[in-house]
Motif scaffolding. Structure first.
Motif: not given
Length: 148
Positions: A20-24, A29-38, A83-92, A94-98
């Motif tokens: 459950r914690q891993a799902e959260w 991570a998906l929420g943060k990625l979505q914010i970065q993409q937006l 810079s934002k592209n780099a942040e999106v890559r980092r967020a991606n 994190v999503v893959e690690q999660s």
């Protein structure tokens, strides 16, 4: 009839909690990625807007200083986009690690649930065997009392 009590139930509960914690974590991570993409999309649309404005200004009579200011702002937006592209890559990342972490936790939980299921099946078989033996014994006793 006896009640089934799994000796490792606390571990099963822990594995469910870890899953459950891993799902959260993945959801976060998906929420943060979505914010970065937006945010990146907003920067790209703002850059397009200023690029169009610069094209319009170049076709009309405006001072060179104004054109340079717009060009400098577009250059600033380009650096923000990089810079934002780099942040999106980092967020991606994190999503893959999660995702991989969640996969490990799902497998771990499944192993423990299968072990619990096997233990329950053994318990059920032992209980059924014991009940059958008791029924057989009762039938034997009845037969002995019924036979003169």
């Amino acid at each position: 009839m006896a009640k089934f009590a799994y000796a490792y139930q606390k571990i099963v509960g822990l594995k469910e909690s870890e899953k459950r914690q891993a799902e959260w974590m993945l959801s976060d991570a998906l929420g943060k990625l979505q914010i970065q993409q937006l945010s990146l999309e907003q920067l790209l649309s703002e850059r397009k807007l200023w690029e169009d404005r610069q094209t319009e200004m170049a076709q009309s009579a405006v001072s060179l200083g104004e054109l340079l200011a717009v060009q400098q702002y577009i250059s600033y937006l380009d650096s923000c986009i990089q810079s934002k592209n780099a942040e999106v890559r980092r967020a991606n990342g994190v999503v893959e690690q999660s995702r991989s972490h969640l996969t490990v936790k799902l497998k771990d939980e499944k192993v423990w649930l299968q072990a619990k299921e096997r233990a329950f099946n053994r318990f059920r078989q032992a209980t059924m065997l014991q009940e059958q033996n008791e029924l057989d014994e009762m039938a034997t006793v009845r037969f002995m009392f019924a036979a003169p």
